[in-house]
Enzyme design. Structure first.
Site: not given
Length: 312
Positions: A60, A62, A88, A120-121, A170, A244
């Site tokens: 990730d 982010h 992500d 998932n984002h 992920h 994740h």
């Protein structure tokens, strides 16, 4: 094969990448053009995208742009280093726009040297809650760039397979998937569903308990060592690499070193105090984790998010 883009378009793309590396967003029109090119490339990729070693596997990000720049400083520039990112890219951090635009620009410029999986984002629904939508509105004055990117996210591959032995994704496994061919055979071009195989790949987590469990996240499942061992055996895999989950050391082994979590956002949300890591897989498939700390920040706003947290 499509013709290789002309050097003129490369020059333009190189300028855009240089601009993005300074954490300066592209115009709405430039983003649209970039995403159109990216879509053509991603459409051709498999749900289980094959990747050759050497490769550096990342978790990730982010929206922590300066930490992504630090990752490239430590791991090597793209295309010098072959990269695989496990999703992500957006939400929570302050620079989701610049982060995802840079990764997509690198994909268009060096399609064979960077693989970008879906997290998932990378979804319309999640980004409306956790920051990317609001950031697009703030930086562009409308939601067009958000729509352009979330439409592109539907085309991101769901998983990758390094040298037929390291399975990268992920989230984790699914009770409705036994083989990699099961994954190869479904239609990924859609919003991440609330349940089912595609949802599970992006939402599930390994667990100390055997078997399948209900996930506290409200999507996906927890899966035990018995499940990952069976999956690895069936598909001739040596390792499942996934992201994740926040892990304090940047990486965390599970299931007798047959599953590893890699997290590449140091001091997550600018407050968690965790290390980040990336996993280098060399020509002979030897594995090395490289840990790193947050990039030095100058004058970065202190972001306090009003959004709910799920650190599970």
């Amino acid at each position: 094969m499509d013709p290789v883009p002309s050097s003129a378009s490369h020059g333009n793309l190189d300028e855009q990448i240089a601009q993005l590396m300074q954490c300066k967003p592209l115009s709405e029109q430039e983003v649209r053009g970039l995403c159109e090119k990216a879509k053509e490339i991603l459409m051709e990729e498999s749900n289980v995208q094959p990747v050759k070693s050497p490769v550096t596997i990342c978790g990730d990000i982010h929206g922590q742009f300066h930490d992504l720049a630090e990752l490239f400083r430590i791991g090597g520039k793209c295309p010098d280093t072959n990269y695989l990112f496990m999703g992500d890219y957006v939400d929570r951090g302050y620079y989701s726009v610049e982060t995802v635009t840079l990764l997509v620009a690198l994909k268009v410029r060096y399609p064979q040297r960077i693989t970008i999986l879906r997290g998932n984002h990378e979804s319309r629904q999640i980004t409306q809650v956790y920051g990317f939508y609001d950031e697009c509105l703030r930086k562009y004055g409308n939601a067009n760039v958000w729509k352009t990117f979330t439409d592109l996210f539907d085309y991101f591959p769901l998983t990758a397979l390094v040298e037929s032995e390291i399975f990268c994704l992920h989230g984790g496994l699914s009770p409705s998937i036994e083989t990699l061919d099961n994954i190869r055979n479904f239609d990924r071009v859609q919003e991440v569903p609330h349940e089912g195989a595609m949802c599970d790949l992006l939402w599930s987590d390994p667990d100390d308990r055997c078997g399948w469990g209900i996930s506290p996240r409200g999507a996906g499942y927890t899966f035990g060592q018995d499940i990952s061992e069976q999956f690895n055996h069936t598909n001739n895999l040596k390792l499942i690499a996934r992201a994740h989950q926040l892990v304090m050391e940047g990486f965390n082994w599970a299931h007798d070193q047959k599953v590893v979590t890699i997290f590449s956002a140091p001091n997550y949300c600018y407050r968690c105090g965790n290390m980040a890591s990336i996993l280098e897989v060399d020509d002979s498939r030897e594995r090395t984790f490289i840990q790193f700390e947050p990039a030095p920040r100058r004058g970065e706003p202190d972001v306090t998010r009003r959004t709910p947290d799920y650190f599970l």
